[in-house]
Write a protein that holds these residues in place. Sequence first.
Motif, PDB file in Angstrom:
ATOM      1  N   ALA A 293       0.887  -1.189  -0.057  1.00  0.00           N
ATOM      2  CA  ALA A 293      -0.023  -0.078   0.070  1.00  0.00           C
ATOM      3  C   ALA A 293       0.959   1.217  -0.033  1.00  0.00           C
ATOM      4  O   ALA A 293       0.679   2.130  -0.762  1.00  0.00           O
ATOM      5  N   ASN A 294       1.739   1.225   0.951  1.00  0.00           N
ATOM      6  CA  ASN A 294       2.665   2.360   0.850  1.00  0.00           C
ATOM      7  C   ASN A 294       3.257   2.896  -0.688  1.00  0.00           C
ATOM      8  O   ASN A 294       3.651   3.904  -0.818  1.00  0.00           O
ATOM      9  N   PHE A 295       3.779   1.751  -1.323  1.00  0.00           N
ATOM     10  CA  PHE A 295       4.453   1.806  -2.394  1.00  0.00           C
ATOM     11  C   PHE A 295       3.484   2.311  -3.408  1.00  0.00           C
ATOM     12  O   PHE A 295       3.960   3.244  -3.948  1.00  0.00           O
ATOM     13  N   LEU A 296       2.321   1.839  -3.529  1.00  0.00           N
ATOM     14  CA  LEU A 296       1.156   2.380  -4.481  1.00  0.00           C
ATOM     15  C   LEU A 296       1.194   3.760  -4.381  1.00  0.00           C
ATOM     16  O   LEU A 296       1.202   4.646  -5.350  1.00  0.00           O
ATOM     17  N   VAL A 297       0.875   4.329  -3.048  1.00  0.00           N
ATOM     18  CA  VAL A 297       0.714   5.463  -2.791  1.00  0.00           C
ATOM     19  C   VAL A 297       1.673   6.385  -2.836  1.00  0.00           C
ATOM     20  O   VAL A 297       1.741   7.659  -3.458  1.00  0.00           O
ATOM     21  N   LYS A 298       2.790   6.142  -2.184  1.00  0.00           N
ATOM     22  CA  LYS A 298       4.024   7.047  -2.086  1.00  0.00           C
ATOM     23  C   LYS A 298       4.851   6.843  -3.208  1.00  0.00           C
ATOM     24  O   LYS A 298       5.712   7.967  -3.504  1.00  0.00           O
ATOM     25  N   ASP A 299       5.331   5.654  -3.615  1.00  0.00           N
ATOM     26  CA  ASP A 299       6.403   5.596  -4.745  1.00  0.00           C
ATOM     27  C   ASP A 299       5.436   5.958  -6.161  1.00  0.00           C
ATOM     28  O   ASP A 299       6.046   6.462  -7.037  1.00  0.00           O
ATOM     29  N   LEU A 300       4.225   5.445  -6.194  1.00  0.00           N
ATOM     30  CA  LEU A 300       3.949   5.604  -7.497  1.00  0.00           C
ATOM     31  C   LEU A 300       2.823   6.926  -7.662  1.00  0.00           C
ATOM     32  O   LEU A 300       2.065   7.077  -8.659  1.00  0.00           O
ATOM     33  N   LEU A 301       2.486   7.561  -6.543  1.00  0.00           N
ATOM     34  CA  LEU A 301       1.581   8.527  -6.269  1.00  0.00           C
ATOM     35  C   LEU A 301       0.006   8.260  -7.001  1.00  0.00           C
ATOM     36  O   LEU A 301      -0.485   9.059  -7.758  1.00  0.00           O
ATOM     37  N   ILE A 302      -0.156   7.005  -6.709  1.00  0.00           N
ATOM     38  CA  ILE A 302      -1.733   6.566  -7.207  1.00  0.00           C
ATOM     39  C   ILE A 302      -2.632   6.486  -6.052  1.00  0.00           C
ATOM     40  O   ILE A 302      -2.392   6.245  -4.605  1.00  0.00           O
ATOM     41  N   ASP A 303      -3.760   6.913  -6.495  1.00  0.00           N
ATOM     42  CA  ASP A 303      -4.942   7.366  -5.228  1.00  0.00           C
ATOM     43  C   ASP A 303      -4.987   5.951  -4.611  1.00  0.00           C
ATOM     44  O   ASP A 303      -5.246   4.727  -5.077  1.00  0.00           O
ATOM     45  N   TRP A 304      -5.144   6.157  -3.319  1.00  0.00           N
ATOM     46  CA  TRP A 304      -5.124   4.928  -2.427  1.00  0.00           C
ATOM     47  C   TRP A 304      -6.659   4.175  -2.406  1.00  0.00           C
ATOM     48  O   TRP A 304      -6.482   2.820  -2.304  1.00  0.00           O
ATOM     49  N   ARG A 305      -7.386   4.771  -2.861  1.00  0.00           N
ATOM     50  CA  ARG A 305      -8.930   4.381  -3.161  1.00  0.00           C
ATOM     51  C   ARG A 305      -8.929   3.188  -4.174  1.00  0.00           C
ATOM     52  O   ARG A 305      -9.463   2.206  -4.137  1.00  0.00           O
ATOM     53  N   LYS A 306      -7.758   3.209  -5.352  1.00  0.00           N
ATOM     54  CA  LYS A 306      -7.820   2.363  -6.232  1.00  0.00           C
ATOM     55  C   LYS A 306      -7.122   1.099  -5.528  1.00  0.00           C
ATOM     56  O   LYS A 306      -7.534  -0.084  -5.919  1.00  0.00           O
ATOM     57  N   GLY A 307      -6.209   1.294  -4.859  1.00  0.00           N
ATOM     58  CA  GLY A 307      -5.686   0.111  -3.986  1.00  0.00           C
ATOM     59  C   GLY A 307      -6.529  -0.607  -3.072  1.00  0.00           C
ATOM     60  O   GLY A 307      -6.775  -1.820  -2.921  1.00  0.00           O
ATOM     61  N   GLU A 308      -7.361   0.254  -2.196  1.00  0.00           N
ATOM     62  CA  GLU A 308      -8.530  -0.435  -1.575  1.00  0.00           C
ATOM     63  C   GLU A 308      -9.135  -1.239  -2.141  1.00  0.00           C
ATOM     64  O   GLU A 308      -9.698  -2.103  -1.654  1.00  0.00           O
ATOM     65  N   GLN A 309      -9.715  -0.539  -3.089  1.00  0.00           N
ATOM     66  CA  GLN A 309     -10.786  -1.339  -4.274  1.00  0.00           C
ATOM     67  C   GLN A 309     -10.097  -2.676  -4.709  1.00  0.00           C
ATOM     68  O   GLN A 309     -10.930  -3.552  -4.369  1.00  0.00           O
ATOM     69  N   TYR A 310      -8.939  -2.771  -4.986  1.00  0.00           N
ATOM     70  CA  TYR A 310      -8.387  -3.844  -5.640  1.00  0.00           C
ATOM     71  C   TYR A 310      -8.004  -4.984  -4.363  1.00  0.00           C
ATOM     72  O   TYR A 310      -8.475  -6.052  -4.706  1.00  0.00           O
ATOM     73  N   PHE A 311      -7.940  -4.451  -3.388  1.00  0.00           N
ATOM     74  CA  PHE A 311      -7.763  -5.552  -2.324  1.00  0.00           C
ATOM     75  C   PHE A 311      -9.060  -6.044  -1.874  1.00  0.00           C
ATOM     76  O   PHE A 311      -9.096  -7.376  -1.814  1.00  0.00           O
ATOM     77  N   MET A 312      -9.945  -5.303  -1.855  1.00  0.00           N
ATOM     78  CA  MET A 312     -11.587  -5.926  -1.480  1.00  0.00           C
ATOM     79  C   MET A 312     -11.916  -6.965  -2.513  1.00  0.00           C
ATOM     80  O   MET A 312     -12.385  -7.697  -2.378  1.00  0.00           O
ATOM     81  N   GLN A 313     -11.490  -6.614  -3.803  1.00  0.00           N
ATOM     82  CA  GLN A 313     -11.942  -7.467  -4.822  1.00  0.00           C
ATOM     83  C   GLN A 313     -11.241  -8.728  -4.941  1.00  0.00           C
ATOM     84  O   GLN A 313     -11.491  -9.637  -5.447  1.00  0.00           O
ATOM     85  N   ASN A 314      -9.859  -9.022  -4.058  1.00  0.00           N
ATOM     86  CA  ASN A 314      -9.282 -10.025  -3.950  1.00  0.00           C
ATOM     87  C   ASN A 314      -8.942 -10.855  -2.711  1.00  0.00           C
ATOM     88  O   ASN A 314      -8.583 -11.907  -2.780  1.00  0.00           O
ATOM     89  N   LEU A 315      -9.321 -10.116  -1.656  1.00  0.00           N
ATOM     90  CA  LEU A 315      -9.178 -10.741  -0.308  1.00  0.00           C
ATOM     91  C   LEU A 315     -10.168 -11.663   0.101  1.00  0.00           C
ATOM     92  O   LEU A 315     -11.378 -11.148  -0.070  1.00  0.00           O
ATOM     93  N   ILE A 316      -9.789 -12.605   0.522  1.00  0.00           N
ATOM     94  CA  ILE A 316     -10.893 -13.467   1.390  1.00  0.00           C
ATOM     95  C   ILE A 316     -11.319 -13.202   2.512  1.00  0.00           C
ATOM     96  O   ILE A 316     -12.389 -13.222   2.914  1.00  0.00           O
ATOM     97  N   ASP A 317     -10.527 -12.174   3.233  1.00  0.00           N
ATOM     98  CA  ASP A 317     -10.918 -11.577   4.378  1.00  0.00           C
ATOM     99  C   ASP A 317     -11.265 -10.052   4.344  1.00  0.00           C
ATOM    100  O   ASP A 317     -11.179  -9.491   5.519  1.00  0.00           O
TER     101      ASP A 317
END
Length: 472
Positions: A351-375
């Motif tokens: 998460a830190n890498f997506l937001v701070k190294d790539l400067l991509i909106d955290w909400r995109k990562g949040e959604q991707y996690f939800m779409q793939n996490l079993i928990d």
Amino acid sequence: MAALVWFRNDLRIQDNPALAQACAEHDKVYALYLFPKTTFVDTHFWSPRKTDLLWRHLQQLQQDLAASGVLLKVKCHDTFSQSGSIISDFCAENGVNEVYFNAEYPVHEARRDKAVEVALKHHNVTTIIKHGLLLVPPGQVKTQQGDYYKVFTPFNKAWRKVLAEHTDWQLTQPTAKQTTVSDTPQIPDCPAPCTDTSSDWPVGEQSVLSKFGQFVGHSLADYHEQRDKPAIEGTSKLSAYLELGVVSPKTLARNLQSLSPSFPHGLEKGADTWLTELAWREFYQHLMFFEPRLSRGENYQKQTQGVPWRDAEDDFKRWCEGRTGYPIVDAGMRQLNQTGWMHNRLRMITANFLVKDLLIDWRKGEQYFMQNLIDGSFPANNGGWQWSASVGTDAVPYFRVFNPIRQSEKFDPDGSYIRKWIDELKDVPTKHIYWPHSWLKQRNQQDYAAPIVDHSAARERFLTTFKQVKNG
């Protein structure tokens, strides 16, 4: 008259206050589970693995409830808005005059429940709402000013104080007053089928309690030392079951309570650290209750709303696929994609890498996690992403940008986690595993991704961007 227990994220028999009270007060008890496909899959982004785990568990829960004389029916529908009419019709068809359920706290769930209450009242059906989702419901942990806690550490301290005053740690079991149900209705086909069912995730209440018992017996004592090492099985992996309510936090806390007469104080380091993880889970649920805007995708820190995130779909795709050229990041994403689960330390790193190294909106990562996490848990996932992005409550300071290489050296010291998930690096010596590009180039091996970004330059870009927004 009969009673209905409306199951939601409380799919268990033990320590289920709604089920226990319904069975204590009625001779005839029905149970109902509703799956709103559009709401859960399209709006809340439930992953196929999470839905598959739910569906497998519902099969077992139906059998377990039937043995206690409770008939469970499962209905698939479209959205939350239909819940009131479906439950009202069920009550009318089966002579139900009281509906029991355990409260849920995010804004959409709370609105759904209020609408169901209103619909049932029009049909002269009473609703009885219990609290079975958390150890301490929202509103019971307050500052001296009567406000909710916005920072975790004082919340944790106050939350434990409330727990220390808790006296009822007895196991709650429903009393069976009926004969065993023999003709159980067929559960509909899973609305989001998953072909990748993992044996790592057994179903059924007893299997999960056994899993917890093994964790307490073998791993709890060393949890504080082992939980950040992704290459070993140092965590309980109960998060998916807590999310669906297969096991109650009260059940888990009672086991810890038996380890210390002054519970929640006096625990050994491992048990105390694990209790803190339960406190984090409850903290994020409390935030969702008191700050409905979090359910609308807003930053907790309002002054950070204007971050100019990069529109970089190719970079985002490489992050999703585990092809950033940063081994520890790629290993975490590949574990997620292949198993539906990711070690918590890796959730923070990726998460830190997506937001701070790539400067991509955290909400995109949040959604991707939800779409793939079993928990996938909306409160915990949202809280974790906002923490990593430095836009949430109790957030990591914006100037703290994880160095992926240092993180892998610290938490995967022999590179075994990286090698497990990145086949292209299985032969790389430990000396080079954290940054293998020169070693691979010397051997003319080009199958592993080149670095997507220079970390030092990306760090400076993020700091400059975020500082401008903060100073606005």
